[in-house]
Motif scaffolding. Sequence first.
Motif, PDB file in Angstrom:
ATOM      1  N   LYS A  13     -29.884 -69.338 -37.664  1.00 14.08           N
ATOM      2  CA  LYS A  13     -28.516 -69.727 -37.997  1.00 14.08           C
ATOM      3  C   LYS A  13     -28.466 -70.417 -39.349  1.00 14.08           C
ATOM      4  O   LYS A  13     -27.540 -70.192 -40.143  1.00 14.08           O
ATOM      5  CB  LYS A  13     -27.963 -70.641 -36.906  1.00 14.08           C
ATOM      6  N   MET A  26     -33.607 -69.436 -32.822  1.00 12.29           N
ATOM      7  CA  MET A  26     -32.183 -69.251 -33.077  1.00 12.29           C
ATOM      8  C   MET A  26     -31.598 -70.279 -34.041  1.00 12.29           C
ATOM      9  O   MET A  26     -30.815 -69.942 -34.930  1.00 12.29           O
ATOM     10  CB  MET A  26     -31.412 -69.284 -31.751  1.00 12.29           C
ATOM     11  N   GLU A  71     -20.608 -66.939 -29.420  1.00 15.31           N
ATOM     12  CA  GLU A  71     -21.343 -68.114 -29.875  1.00 15.31           C
ATOM     13  C   GLU A  71     -22.770 -67.744 -30.220  1.00 15.31           C
ATOM     14  O   GLU A  71     -23.314 -66.742 -29.746  1.00 15.31           O
ATOM     15  CB  GLU A  71     -21.360 -69.201 -28.790  1.00 15.31           C
ATOM     16  N   TRP A  72     -23.370 -68.596 -31.077  1.00 18.95           N
ATOM     17  CA  TRP A  72     -24.790 -68.472 -31.358  1.00 18.95           C
ATOM     18  C   TRP A  72     -25.579 -68.920 -30.127  1.00 18.95           C
ATOM     19  O   TRP A  72     -25.256 -69.927 -29.502  1.00 18.95           O
ATOM     20  CB  TRP A  72     -25.186 -69.352 -32.540  1.00 18.95           C
ATOM     21  N   ILE A 100     -23.124 -59.756 -33.122  1.00 22.60           N
ATOM     22  CA  ILE A 100     -23.342 -59.981 -34.555  1.00 22.60           C
ATOM     23  C   ILE A 100     -22.810 -58.812 -35.379  1.00 22.60           C
ATOM     24  O   ILE A 100     -23.081 -57.648 -35.079  1.00 22.60           O
ATOM     25  CB  ILE A 100     -24.844 -60.166 -34.844  1.00 22.60           C
ATOM     26  N   MET A 106     -28.151 -62.575 -28.268  1.00 23.88           N
ATOM     27  CA  MET A 106     -27.150 -62.072 -29.198  1.00 23.88           C
ATOM     28  C   MET A 106     -27.503 -60.626 -29.519  1.00 23.88           C
ATOM     29  O   MET A 106     -28.683 -60.305 -29.720  1.00 23.88           O
ATOM     30  CB  MET A 106     -27.136 -62.915 -30.475  1.00 23.88           C
ATOM     31  N   GLY A 119     -23.351 -63.617 -27.834  1.00 23.74           N
ATOM     32  CA  GLY A 119     -22.721 -63.386 -29.127  1.00 23.74           C
ATOM     33  C   GLY A 119     -22.958 -61.971 -29.610  1.00 23.74           C
ATOM     34  O   GLY A 119     -23.989 -61.358 -29.300  1.00 23.74           O
ATOM     35  N   VAL A 158     -20.206 -63.836 -36.128  1.00 22.81           N
ATOM     36  CA  VAL A 158     -20.611 -63.828 -34.723  1.00 22.81           C
ATOM     37  C   VAL A 158     -19.373 -63.933 -33.840  1.00 22.81           C
ATOM     38  O   VAL A 158     -18.642 -64.932 -33.902  1.00 22.81           O
ATOM     39  CB  VAL A 158     -21.582 -64.992 -34.414  1.00 22.81           C
ATOM     40  N   ASP A 168     -28.831 -70.677 -28.519  1.00 25.69           N
ATOM     41  CA  ASP A 168     -29.659 -71.773 -29.027  1.00 25.69           C
ATOM     42  C   ASP A 168     -31.057 -71.698 -28.434  1.00 25.69           C
ATOM     43  O   ASP A 168     -31.364 -70.819 -27.626  1.00 25.69           O
ATOM     44  CB  ASP A 168     -29.005 -73.132 -28.748  1.00 25.69           C
TER      45      ASP A 168
END
Length: 400
Positions: A117, A113, A128-129, A199, A139, A197, A125, A131
Amino acid sequence: MTKRKMYLKMISSSLLRRRSRMLVALLAIAIGATIMSGMVTIYYDIPRQLGKEFRSYGANFVVLPNGDKKIMEEDLAAVHQSIDQNKLVGLAPYRYETTKINQKPYILAGTIMDEAKKNSPFWYVEGEWADNNDRTEVMIGKEIARTLNLSIGDSFQVDGVKYGHEVVGTKQDDKTEDYLKKSTTDDYYSQKFTVKGIITTGGAEEGFIFLNVSVLNELLEDELRLDGIECSIEGNQAELEQLATKLNAANENLVGRPVKRVTQSQDTVLNKLKALVLLVNLVVLMLTMISVFTTMLAVVAERRKEIGLKKALGAADKEIMKEFFGEGFGLGLLGGALGVVLGFFFAQRVSLSVFGRAIEFSPMIIPLTLIASTIITVVASIWPVRQATKVDPAIVLRGE
């Protein structure tokens, strides 16, 4: 007093006595040197700045498996080592596997991830992204969110077959004896995920479910098997093609190639900006030369009696030319020194305004600016100095 000291004193005294005129020439040289120094600094920093700017539009280099093979962990390490780490922005591996949600097929996209990013800052997004530490948060693309009516924080379950397992039964009917029997084996995986998230890209990414590739490998109970690697690298098309050639020769399992629609656009814009900077520099140098030329011509006209007296006392044309060229050299050196300092601040402001990033100072700008400034000043002084040598002492001293 030595001859050299006497010469330096004559030049400094001449410059100080005519402060107003020499200040005009000095300002012209300093302004010209400032713009020239700033533009040259920007010229050499444009590839770095544009490289960073273009990296916000996605990966510019991809690595794919050769034929039906997959990219293994050792291949991923080889790709990473082959790229200059100072130019690497992001390196995101991707593994795509089919899964089912409510008995309908969807695509799981396993990646790293943090690297994804870096490669794709243009993704919009919502939320949130995810991680690299997220094990149950994923996501999803906007299309999937709309189809399954999912929002941030909602949970959903995926089901599928583990890698390399053969399943005879189906999951279409939960009440079938065959499925109940098979569901007690290790052939299936079932995992609940939470939406972190959503997208929006306007592309194929809106139809994927993104999760950490390590989590996908654990679900499938399989080692790392990648379908491709997307890289974001600072470099022009020629550099990326060299990297592709090097990578393809070193590993027959991999096929690396630049994303031409990105690299060609970058090179086109870069070449046009460089041409513009060179044109601006040429115009500034010409204007500086004209300003110095007119100032030195006025100085010669003002000092005709002084020149005539020196010639009458036995001064040779060579000595008079040497004095004027010394004054021009001094002005060029001082103006160039001012231009180096002011030029860096000028380039910094332009870089922050245009690219939003600080510029890096290059030490080579110092000698380049000083040499260019002195040469321009001396060249601009040639014709006025030649006029000084044509002064007739007899005519000038009679007041004519």
